[in-house]
Motif scaffolding. Structure first.
Motif, PDB file in Angstrom:
ATOM      1  N   HIS A  45       0.827  -1.211   0.000  1.00 40.29           N
ATOM      2  CA  HIS A  45       0.000   0.000   0.000  1.00 40.29           C
ATOM      3  C   HIS A  45       0.864   1.265   0.000  1.00 40.29           C
ATOM      4  N   GLU A  46       1.965   1.213   0.725  1.00 30.47           N
ATOM      5  CA  GLU A  46       2.848   2.377   0.838  1.00 30.47           C
ATOM      6  C   GLU A  46       3.893   2.435  -0.278  1.00 30.47           C
ATOM      7  N   GLY A  47       3.857   1.467  -1.195  1.00 25.74           N
ATOM      8  CA  GLY A  47       4.797   1.456  -2.307  1.00 25.74           C
ATOM      9  C   GLY A  47       6.216   1.112  -1.908  1.00 25.74           C
ATOM     10  N   CYS A  48       6.359   0.257  -0.884  1.00 27.60           N
ATOM     11  CA  CYS A  48       7.690  -0.045  -0.344  1.00 27.60           C
ATOM     12  C   CYS A  48       8.318  -1.319  -0.889  1.00 27.60           C
ATOM     13  N   LEU A  49       7.576  -2.098  -1.658  1.00 27.86           N
ATOM     14  CA  LEU A  49       8.072  -3.417  -2.042  1.00 27.86           C
ATOM     15  C   LEU A  49       9.332  -3.355  -2.893  1.00 27.86           C
ATOM     16  N   GLU A  50       9.539  -2.272  -3.614  1.00 25.23           N
ATOM     17  CA  GLU A  50      10.748  -2.119  -4.427  1.00 25.23           C
ATOM     18  C   GLU A  50      11.811  -1.290  -3.720  1.00 25.23           C
ATOM     19  N   ASP A  51      11.537  -0.883  -2.506  1.00 25.86           N
ATOM     20  CA  ASP A  51      12.501  -0.096  -1.739  1.00 25.86           C
ATOM     21  C   ASP A  51      13.711  -0.967  -1.410  1.00 25.86           C
TER      22      ASP A  51
END
Length: 210
Positions: A45-51
């Motif tokens: 949801h926070e767009g962290c998976l590619e962080d």
């Protein structure tokens, strides 16, 4: 987003899950697994998976082991978050996890009951605390689409009461485990004073119940 109930696999993940299930009540072990699943949803949801700081295996370790200090392996000689972090770190070292990653998991577990601090100590600390908090009803609107599947696979079993019982029992073993203004210390104080804790009372308003 695509969502799966599948958990990480491999020797480390298997050891992490086995440690939680062997030392915690079924209710607390299920809570720990749900915390991981909720944390994954929040990360997406926070767009962290590619962080670059996102590591699914470390997130699994931190969330699934976050309550080891409320399990049978804990001696009740320090606050439960710290004992749990120490136990988790020892497990990770046995599996040759790099020391920097061991430290990240230790910090995420030790700070998971520290609002205003965990959120500022990096992505792993943030997601661990938020995954755990979601199982207590935070972020309900974000995970609502998937929570029934998660609870069906890993039922609650009166989790709040079971967890509070475990924390209080260990906090009663020593002054160091029940420092005032820590979660264990406050829960023990409330149980002794009123027979019930604010955490248990708050469960009545949790969207998924106790």
């Amino acid at each position: 987003m695509d969502f799966s109930l599948d958990l990480p696999t491999g020797p480390l993940a298997e050891a992490v899950l086995a440690a939680a299930r062997a030392s915690e009540s079924p209710a607390v072990a299920n809570h720990s697994v749900r915390s991981f699943l909720f944390a994954q949803i929040l990360a997406a949801h926070e767009g962290c998976l590619e962080d670059s700081a996102y590591d699914r295996d470390l997130l699994f370790a931190a969330t699934v082991l976050h309550d080891l200090g409320a399990g049978d392996l804990a001696a009740g000689e320090a606050r439960f978050e710290v004992e749990g972090a120490d136990l988790a770190a020892a497990l990770l070292r046995r599996h040759a996890v790099p020391e920097a990653d061991v430290d990240r998991v230790w910090e995420a577990i030790a700070l998971h009951t520290s609002p205003g601090i965990a959120e500022r100590r990096g992505l792993l600390c943030h997601l661990t605390r938020e995954g755990v908090g979601t199982d207590f009803g935070r972020n309900a609107e974000i995970v609502a689409r998937w929570e029934k599947r998660i609870h069906a696979a890993h039922p609650r079993l009166r989790m709040v009461r079971s967890l509070v019982d475990a924390i209080v029992e260990r906090a009663a073993r020593s002054e160091a485990a029940a420092l005032r203004y820590t979660l264990g210390g406050e829960l023990l104080h409330e149980r002794r004073a009123a027979g019930v804790t604010t955490l248990e009372l708050a469960a009545a308003s949790c969207p998924w119940g106790e």
